[in-house]
Write a protein that holds these residues in place. Structure first.
Motif, PDB file in Angstrom:
ATOM      1  N   ALA A   1       0.828  -1.207   0.000  1.00  0.00           N
ATOM      2  CA  ALA A   1       0.000   0.000   0.000  1.00  0.00           C
ATOM      3  C   ALA A   1       0.861   1.256   0.000  1.00  0.00           C
ATOM      4  N   LEU A   2       1.923   1.255   0.786  1.00  0.00           N
ATOM      5  CA  LEU A   2       2.816   2.415   0.839  1.00  0.00           C
ATOM      6  C   LEU A   2       3.546   2.608  -0.485  1.00  0.00           C
ATOM      7  N   LYS A   3       3.975   1.499  -1.076  1.00  0.00           N
ATOM      8  CA  LYS A   3       4.711   1.579  -2.348  1.00  0.00           C
ATOM      9  C   LYS A   3       3.842   2.157  -3.454  1.00  0.00           C
ATOM     10  N   HIS A   4       2.569   1.711  -3.504  1.00  0.00           N
ATOM     11  CA  HIS A   4       1.686   2.192  -4.567  1.00  0.00           C
ATOM     12  C   HIS A   4       0.999   3.506  -4.196  1.00  0.00           C
ATOM     13  N   GLY A   5       1.350   4.038  -3.029  1.00  0.00           N
ATOM     14  CA  GLY A   5       0.829   5.338  -2.632  1.00  0.00           C
ATOM     15  C   GLY A   5       1.880   6.396  -2.791  1.00  0.00           C
ATOM     16  N   LEU A   6       2.576   6.715  -1.706  1.00  0.00           N
ATOM     17  CA  LEU A   6       3.538   7.817  -1.718  1.00  0.00           C
ATOM     18  C   LEU A   6       4.719   7.585  -2.630  1.00  0.00           C
ATOM     19  N   GLU A   7       5.178   6.335  -2.710  1.00  0.00           N
ATOM     20  CA  GLU A   7       6.411   6.114  -3.458  1.00  0.00           C
ATOM     21  C   GLU A   7       6.179   6.083  -4.956  1.00  0.00           C
ATOM     22  N   GLU A   8       4.891   6.080  -5.399  1.00  0.00           N
ATOM     23  CA  GLU A   8       4.631   6.074  -6.838  1.00  0.00           C
ATOM     24  C   GLU A   8       3.736   7.238  -7.269  1.00  0.00           C
ATOM     25  N   SER A   9       3.474   8.150  -6.334  1.00  0.00           N
ATOM     26  CA  SER A   9       2.699   9.333  -6.704  1.00  0.00           C
ATOM     27  C   SER A   9       3.145  10.504  -5.835  1.00  0.00           C
ATOM     28  N   VAL A  10       2.756  11.689  -6.234  1.00  0.00           N
ATOM     29  CA  VAL A  10       3.134  12.876  -5.462  1.00  0.00           C
ATOM     30  C   VAL A  10       1.992  13.354  -4.585  1.00  0.00           C
ATOM     31  N   GLU A  11       0.860  12.704  -4.680  1.00  0.00           N
ATOM     32  CA  GLU A  11      -0.293  13.114  -3.892  1.00  0.00           C
ATOM     33  C   GLU A  11      -0.187  12.567  -2.464  1.00  0.00           C
ATOM     34  N   ARG A  12      -1.061  13.067  -1.623  1.00  0.00           N
ATOM     35  CA  ARG A  12      -1.126  12.607  -0.254  1.00  0.00           C
ATOM     36  C   ARG A  12      -1.666  11.182  -0.213  1.00  0.00           C
ATOM     37  N   SER A  13      -1.008  10.319   0.543  1.00  0.00           N
ATOM     38  CA  SER A  13      -1.400   8.912   0.615  1.00  0.00           C
ATOM     39  C   SER A  13      -2.235   8.669   1.865  1.00  0.00           C
ATOM     40  N   VAL A  14      -3.366   7.968   1.673  1.00  0.00           N
ATOM     41  CA  VAL A  14      -4.241   7.598   2.779  1.00  0.00           C
ATOM     42  C   VAL A  14      -4.310   6.073   2.841  1.00  0.00           C
ATOM     43  N   ILE A  15      -3.882   5.532   3.963  1.00  0.00           N
ATOM     44  CA  ILE A  15      -3.921   4.083   4.171  1.00  0.00           C
ATOM     45  C   ILE A  15      -4.859   3.797   5.338  1.00  0.00           C
ATOM     46  N   THR A  16      -5.820   2.908   5.118  1.00  0.00           N
ATOM     47  CA  THR A  16      -6.793   2.540   6.146  1.00  0.00           C
ATOM     48  C   THR A  16      -6.688   1.055   6.435  1.00  0.00           C
ATOM     49  N   ILE A  17      -6.520   0.724   7.703  1.00  0.00           N
ATOM     50  CA  ILE A  17      -6.415  -0.678   8.126  1.00  0.00           C
ATOM     51  C   ILE A  17      -7.563  -0.958   9.092  1.00  0.00           C
ATOM     52  N   THR A  18      -8.378  -1.946   8.768  1.00  0.00           N
ATOM     53  CA  THR A  18      -9.491  -2.323   9.637  1.00  0.00           C
ATOM     54  C   THR A  18      -9.396  -3.802   9.974  1.00  0.00           C
ATOM     55  N   ALA A  19      -9.827  -4.139  11.179  1.00  0.00           N
ATOM     56  CA  ALA A  19      -9.923  -5.535  11.619  1.00  0.00           C
ATOM     57  C   ALA A  19     -11.231  -5.675  12.375  1.00  0.00           C
ATOM     58  N   GLU A  20     -12.157  -6.475  11.841  1.00  0.00           N
ATOM     59  CA  GLU A  20     -13.500  -6.578  12.395  1.00  0.00           C
ATOM     60  C   GLU A  20     -13.820  -8.000  12.809  1.00  0.00           C
ATOM     61  N   ASP A  21     -14.693  -8.116  13.793  1.00  0.00           N
ATOM     62  CA  ASP A  21     -15.156  -9.411  14.274  1.00  0.00           C
ATOM     63  C   ASP A  21     -16.358  -9.844  13.440  1.00  0.00           C
ATOM     64  N   GLU A  22     -16.251 -11.043  12.832  1.00  0.00           N
ATOM     65  CA  GLU A  22     -17.357 -11.582  12.043  1.00  0.00           C
ATOM     66  C   GLU A  22     -17.698 -12.995  12.506  1.00  0.00           C
ATOM     67  N   GLY A  23     -18.031 -13.133  13.781  1.00  0.00           N
ATOM     68  CA  GLY A  23     -18.433 -14.433  14.313  1.00  0.00           C
ATOM     69  C   GLY A  23     -17.259 -15.372  14.486  1.00  0.00           C
ATOM     70  N   THR A  24     -17.159 -16.376  13.627  1.00  0.00           N
ATOM     71  CA  THR A  24     -16.080 -17.358  13.727  1.00  0.00           C
ATOM     72  C   THR A  24     -14.804 -16.892  13.034  1.00  0.00           C
ATOM     73  N   GLU A  25     -14.840 -15.713  12.425  1.00  0.00           N
ATOM     74  CA  GLU A  25     -13.684 -15.218  11.682  1.00  0.00           C
ATOM     75  C   GLU A  25     -13.399 -13.763  12.041  1.00  0.00           C
ATOM     76  N   ALA A  26     -12.169 -13.364  11.755  1.00  0.00           N
ATOM     77  CA  ALA A  26     -11.784 -11.950  11.800  1.00  0.00           C
ATOM     78  C   ALA A  26     -11.560 -11.497  10.362  1.00  0.00           C
ATOM     79  N   ARG A  27     -12.103 -10.341  10.032  1.00  0.00           N
ATOM     80  CA  ARG A  27     -11.957  -9.802   8.679  1.00  0.00           C
ATOM     81  C   ARG A  27     -11.000  -8.611   8.735  1.00  0.00           C
ATOM     82  N   VAL A  28      -9.905  -8.706   7.976  1.00  0.00           N
ATOM     83  CA  VAL A  28      -8.881  -7.659   7.966  1.00  0.00           C
ATOM     84  C   VAL A  28      -8.824  -7.056   6.561  1.00  0.00           C
ATOM     85  N   ALA A  29      -8.812  -5.735   6.487  1.00  0.00           N
ATOM     86  CA  ALA A  29      -8.748  -5.057   5.191  1.00  0.00           C
ATOM     87  C   ALA A  29      -7.702  -3.954   5.243  1.00  0.00           C
TER      88      ALA A  29
END
Length: 396
Positions: free
Chosen positions: A293-321
């Motif tokens: 995400a960092l490589k395809h953000g700041l290191e490949e563009s001049v715009e401001r990079s926004v990285i969002t990391i989420t980890a949610e509880d989904e019953g028997t699983e954890a969902r990470v994005a």
């Protein structure tokens, strides 16, 4: 009642008695047969269990210690006075009586072991060993040693037992080879991932730390500690798995070092459900995705990079994005990366993580990647909260 009627009743009664007795005897016979079958099945199960216990030490490979433990467990199962386990040139372990025959046995190890019987002679009176049956041990289809059963007289039963036991031991030697191959493959993957931690990132992190030494020594000290903790975690060797909490902590350190370089051009948002922090996942699984995400953000563009990391509880699983607003990627090129056909130095982290997730959890738990040219990238993974054999080492 007439005599004929009385006789008929007696005959009917006798018939019922005889039939009942016959049925009773038949039921009793079937019960005895079923009991005998049950005893045979239980005896076979015990024998298989004992053979498995005897062979288990060889899951560690063929060596003096594993051979000794296997021989000690196997000899009582075969009920012989002596038993030996060899490699292709020497006796690794001898269990039981008459160990003075060891030299005679080693003299026979002059080539690839093959199944045969042979006499063993000595001047010792009352020696319980007069012959041996040799069966080869194999690993990966090639001979690596032999199992030798020794007894007072030559019998075909002992020779067959030696071959059957050798086949069982060879199975565990094959499994040992697979374990070594798996460990070697895992180590190679870890080397590839660690090499993927960009040398430029390490150089730039140290340069950023150096820039604070004069102007803000306290900030430099904090960044140096983050760098030390990050590299210690990334290059650790104690286990295949970690917890989501530990992985996220390493990512925070990675991003803190990136912030020291990029300043306000890098914006990071973390939304983590506390209940998923203990979830176990393959070691060094999220960091390559954040680096992507960092490589395809700041290191490949001049715009401001926004990285969002989420980890949610989904019953028997954890969902990470992990989502970024970077330059994105052509979907066809992404498919080539995940197949490993995009070039030796391209997308190692993505394909490595995807492959390991599928190996541990199954094909339905691979990476889900949404991207397009100029549209940023979102990578999602689902982690089962419990999976047999998946356990993180205790925290140091």
């Amino acid at each position: 009642m007439t005599v004929l009627g009385t006789l008929a009743l007696v005959l009917v009664g006798l018939a019922v008695f005889v039939c009942g007795a016959a049925l009773g005897h038949g039921a009793a016979r079937r019960q005895r047969e079923h009991a005998a079958d049950g005893d045979e099945v239980r005896a076979l199960a015990r024998a298989l269990h004992s053979a498995g216990l005897a062979a288990a030490p060889l899951r560690g490979g063929l060596g003096p210690d594993t051979a000794r433990r296997a021989a000690r467990r196997l000899r009582p199962l075969l009920a012989v006075p002596a038993l030996a386990v060899t490699d292709t040139t020497s006796v690794l372990a001898w269990d039981g009586a008459a160990e003075h025959h060891r030299n005679q046995l080693e003299a026979r190890l002059t080539g690839p072991p093959r199944s045969h019987t042979f006499p063993l002679t000595c001047d010792a009176g009352g020696c319980p060993v007069r012959w041996g049956a040799l069966a080869p041990l194999t690993a990966g289809g090639r001979p690596v040693g032999a199992l030798v059963v020794c007894a007072a007289t030559e019998t075909s039963a002992h020779a067959r037992a030696a071959e059957a036991a050798a086949a069982r031991l060879s199975l565990d030697l094959d499994l040992a080879g697979l374990d070594r191959a798996r460990a070697d493959a895992y180590e190679a993957e870890m080397r590839a991932l660690r090499a993927q931690i960009s040398p430029h990132f390490i150089y730039n992190s140290l340069a950023s730390i150096a820039s604070f030494v004069r102007t803000d020594p306290e900030r430099a000290r904090e960044l140096l500690q983050e760098f030390a903790d990050f590299t210690r975690y990334s290059f650790r060797r104690d286990g295949d798995f970690t917890t989501l909490a530990e992985e996220l902590r390493s990512i925070e350190q990675y991003l803190e070092l990136a912030r020291a370089r990029f300043g306000r051009r890098l914006e990071v948002t973390l939304r983590i459900a506390p209940e998923v922090l203990p979830v176990t996942l393959p070691f060094l699984c999220l960091q390559p995705l954040v680096e992507n995400a960092l490589k395809h953000g700041l290191e490949e563009s001049v715009e401001r990079s926004v990285i969002t990391i989420t980890a949610e509880d989904e019953g028997t699983e954890a969902r990470v994005a992990i989502e970024d607003n970077g330059v994105g990627m052509d979907p066809e090129r992404l498919r080539a990366i995940l197949r490993g056909t995009a070039g030796a130095a391209t997308g190692i982290g993505l394909s490595n993580v995807d492959r390991r997730l599928r190996q541990v959890y199954g094909d339905d738990h691979g990476l889900v990647i949404e991207t397009g040219v100029g549209a940023g990238t979102k990578i999602t993974l689902r982690l089962p909260k419990f999976r047999p054999g998946v356990q993180a080492p205790p925290p140091v």
